[in-house]
Design a protein around this motif. Sequence first.
Motif, short mmCIF file in Angstrom:
data_model
loop_
_atom_site.label_atom_id
_atom_site.label_comp_id
_atom_site.label_asym_id
_atom_site.label_seq_id
_atom_site.Cartn_x
_atom_site.Cartn_y
_atom_site.Cartn_z
N GLY A 165 0.78 -1.23 0.00
CA GLY A 165 0.00 0.00 0.00
C GLY A 165 0.81 1.28 0.00
O GLY A 165 0.31 2.34 0.39
N VAL A 166 2.06 1.20 -0.46
CA VAL A 166 2.89 2.40 -0.58
C VAL A 166 2.69 2.99 -1.96
O VAL A 166 2.81 2.29 -2.97
CB VAL A 166 4.38 2.06 -0.34
N GLU A 167 2.37 4.28 -2.01
CA GLU A 167 2.19 4.96 -3.29
C GLU A 167 3.56 5.18 -3.94
O GLU A 167 4.40 5.90 -3.40
CB GLU A 167 1.47 6.29 -3.10
N LEU A 168 3.77 4.56 -5.07
CA LEU A 168 5.04 4.67 -5.79
C LEU A 168 4.71 4.89 -7.25
O LEU A 168 4.15 4.02 -7.92
CB LEU A 168 5.88 3.40 -5.60
N ASP A 169 5.04 6.06 -7.75
CA ASP A 169 4.75 6.42 -9.13
C ASP A 169 5.99 6.20 -9.99
O ASP A 169 7.12 6.32 -9.51
CB ASP A 169 4.33 7.90 -9.20
N LEU A 170 5.76 5.88 -11.25
CA LEU A 170 6.89 5.65 -12.16
C LEU A 170 7.84 6.84 -12.17
O LEU A 170 9.07 6.68 -12.21
CB LEU A 170 6.37 5.36 -13.57
N ASP A 171 7.30 8.04 -12.10
CA ASP A 171 8.16 9.23 -12.14
C ASP A 171 9.07 9.33 -10.92
O ASP A 171 10.09 10.04 -10.97
CB ASP A 171 7.29 10.49 -12.26
N ASP A 172 8.73 8.64 -9.81
CA ASP A 172 9.61 8.64 -8.65
C ASP A 172 10.99 8.09 -9.00
O ASP A 172 12.00 8.49 -8.41
CB ASP A 172 9.01 7.79 -7.52
N PHE A 173 11.03 7.16 -9.95
CA PHE A 173 12.30 6.54 -10.33
C PHE A 173 13.18 7.50 -11.13
O PHE A 173 14.35 7.21 -11.36
CB PHE A 173 12.04 5.27 -11.13
N ASP A 174 12.62 8.63 -11.53
CA ASP A 174 13.38 9.66 -12.22
C ASP A 174 13.71 10.80 -11.27
O ASP A 174 14.87 11.15 -11.05
CB ASP A 174 12.58 10.18 -13.42
N THR A 175 12.68 11.36 -10.65
CA THR A 175 12.89 12.55 -9.82
C THR A 175 13.76 12.26 -8.59
O THR A 175 14.56 13.11 -8.18
CB THR A 175 11.55 13.14 -9.37
N LEU A 176 13.62 11.08 -8.01
CA LEU A 176 14.38 10.77 -6.80
C LEU A 176 15.86 10.54 -7.05
O LEU A 176 16.66 10.56 -6.11
CB LEU A 176 13.79 9.53 -6.11
N VAL A 177 16.25 10.30 -8.30
CA VAL A 177 17.64 9.93 -8.58
C VAL A 177 18.42 11.02 -9.31
O VAL A 177 19.61 10.84 -9.57
CB VAL A 177 17.72 8.61 -9.38
N ARG A 178 17.79 12.12 -9.62
CA ARG A 178 18.50 13.13 -10.42
C ARG A 178 19.73 13.68 -9.73
O ARG A 178 20.68 14.11 -10.38
CB ARG A 178 17.54 14.26 -10.80
N ALA A 179 19.72 13.68 -8.40
CA ALA A 179 20.88 14.18 -7.66
C ALA A 179 21.84 13.08 -7.24
O ALA A 179 22.84 13.35 -6.56
CB ALA A 179 20.40 14.94 -6.41
N VAL A 180 21.56 11.83 -7.66
CA VAL A 180 22.36 10.69 -7.21
C VAL A 180 23.37 10.30 -8.30
O VAL A 180 22.98 9.92 -9.40
CB VAL A 180 21.47 9.48 -6.88
N PRO A 181 24.66 10.36 -8.00
CA PRO A 181 25.66 9.89 -8.97
C PRO A 181 25.79 8.37 -8.93
O PRO A 181 25.39 7.72 -7.96
CB PRO A 181 26.95 10.56 -8.50
N THR A 182 26.36 7.81 -9.97
CA THR A 182 26.70 6.39 -9.98
C THR A 182 28.04 6.23 -9.28
O THR A 182 29.06 6.76 -9.73
CB THR A 182 26.78 5.85 -11.42
N LEU A 183 28.03 5.49 -8.17
CA LEU A 183 29.24 5.32 -7.37
C LEU A 183 29.97 4.01 -7.63
O LEU A 183 31.14 3.88 -7.29
CB LEU A 183 28.90 5.41 -5.87
N VAL A 184 29.28 3.04 -8.21
CA VAL A 184 29.82 1.69 -8.31
C VAL A 184 30.25 1.40 -9.75
O VAL A 184 29.44 1.49 -10.68
CB VAL A 184 28.78 0.65 -7.82
#
Length: 578
Positions: free
Chosen positions: A289-308
Motif C-alpha cells: 500500500g505504498v504509493e510509488l509512481d513511475l516518475d519517482d524513479f526519475d525525480t528521486l535519482v536526479r541528484a544521485v551519482p553512480t558510485l559503483v
Amino acid sequence: MTDRRNTDRRSQAWFGARGRSGMLYRSWMRNQGFGHEVFDGRPVIGIATSASELAPCNAHLTRVAEAVKRGVWQAGGLPLQFPTMATGETLMRPTAMLYRNLMAMEVEELIRANPLDGVVLLSGCDKTTPAMLMGAASVDLPAVMVTGGPMLNGKYRGQDVGSGTHVWKFEEDLKTGRMTEEECFFAEGCMARSAGHCMTMGTASTMACVAEALGMQLPGSAAWPAVDSRRMETAQAAGRRIVDMVEEELRPSRILTREAFENAIRVNAAIGGSTNAVIHLTALAGRVGVELDLDDFDTLVRAVPTLVNLMPSGTYLMEDFCYAGGLPAVMAELLGGGLLHGGPVTVTGRTVAENTARAERAGSDVITPLDAPFQPAGTGIAVLRGNLCPDGAVIKQSAASPHLLTHRGPARVFDSPEAYHAVADDPALDVDENTVIVIRNAGPKGYPGMPEVSNVPLPAKLLKAGVTDMVRVCDGRMSGTGYGTVVLHVAPEAAVGGPLALVRDGDPVVLDVPGRTLRLDVDDAELARRGQEWTPPADRYASGYTWLYTQHVEQADRGADFGFLRGGRGHEVPRDSH
C-alpha cells in the motif's frame, strides 16, 4: 539461552491444539524425528527455499538452508524447510517473468497455510527475490531475506568476464569474426565457474542489493560470494535474527515504508542497477500500500551519482564490490551526502543510519566517493513520456551511448523479437546507424510475460562496419547484464493498443533523454486514423495459468503484477478442518 516458549504463538493453533487435531499435527511431524519438546511454544520458523537444479543460480540454496537452520536452533526456534518455485531466467521459457506472480502467490499461500511464526526467504536468480518479497509482504509475518550470493569472477585469457554481459560481447565478436566457434565454446565455461547468481550488476545482484537497501536483508549480506564461507555465516545469523524478530513482532509492514522505497530507488541509481528494479519495486509497493509512481524513479535519482564501477556500466564485478565494502559502504556515502533516509527500521531492529555507521570503502576504484563519482549525478534511470509512451518508458543512461541520448531517426518496425532475429544477419536489411529499431508485442500481455528481449543485437552488417550501438525501442525488458541505448517498458504496450502498435517503417522517432521525451513525429490526426484501423490480436490462450496471466496482468508502469494481488491479505490462522 532465552526461553522462547509462548503458548499464544500463531504456530500453537496447530501444535498446541488439544484432542485429535493436536495429535494429528504433532504425530505426523514426529515421523521426521522431532521430539515432543519442540512443540512447546517456541517460534516455528519457515525456511522457504527456491533451490532447484532447473535454476542454476539457486541450486546451492539447500546448503544455505542448513546454515539458516543452525541459527534458528541456536536461538531457540524450530526450523522447518519447505520448497517453492524457482523462476530461473537462465532456462525458463518464454520468460521467468511470466511466473514471478505465480511464485509470489505460492509463497504467500504457503506461509499463511502452515504453522509458521516467521520465515526466512532464500532466493537467487532475478525473479525469485522480488517474488518472495511480494509474497511475504502480502502475508505480513516476520520475514528476512537471504540471497544466495554472486558467482566468483569469471576468468578468460587473463581477463575478468561477467556472466550475461560478456554473452552479448562474445556474440558480437562471433558475428564480426573476432572469435571462433571453438573459442566461444571455451569462453562460455569461463563465465560461470562457481555456484551463485550473475556476478555483474545484473538483475539478480541488483535485487539482492535492493532487498538490503529496503531493510529486508542483513547489512552486507547482498554481496558475499555464494562460495565464500561468510555467505553461510550470514545465513546462520539470519536464522538467529528471525527468532528475535518474531519476539519483537517486526513485520514487513513496519520495514517497507515509503522512505525505505525511496532509499532503494536511490541505491539502485548509485550502484548502476538494473531497470528491472523499477518493475519489481513498483509491484512490491503495491503489496504494502505504498504509493510509488513511475516518475519517482526519475525525480528521486536526479541528484544521485553512480558510485559503483561494475559491469555492465563499468569494469569490475560483484566479488570486487564485496571486498571494497559492499552495499553498506555505498549507503554510508549516500547518507553522508544527505541522499538517503537514515531513520527507517530494518530487519536488524536498528535503523539504516545505525547499520551503516561503521561502514568503510576499501579503495576508490570499485566504490567511488560521492565527491568523485564513477559517473556524475543524473546518469541513472530516466523515465520518458510522449506520444509513443503516454504511461511512461525507461532507459538506463549509465549503460547507453551519450551521443545517442538525443537522437532522431527512421523507425524499422518488427512485430516480434523473432521477426527481427530472422533478418538481423541479412546483409540486405534496410537499416543504417541512424535507424531506430522498434520491437513490439513483447510486453506483459503481448508476449506474454514481458521477456528480456529489448536489447536485440545490432544487425550483423552494421557490426562489421564498426557500429557499436543503435537506438532500440521496445515494450519488453532488458537483462540487467545488458547494455546499449535501449528504451524499455514502453506503456501501454502494443498488444493492448498502445501507440507502439501504430508505428510504421520510416516514421521519425525522436528520443530526447535530457528532455525526458520519446515521441513519434507523426501528425496526431494520422495516429488517430491508424488507431481506428488497429485491431487487437486474438487471444492465444483459453485456459491454464497463461490465460490467467494475460487476463489479469497490469501494465509495466504498474509493476506487471496481478490487480487482484494488490494489497495484503494478512496472516490470520486458516480454519481447522480436523
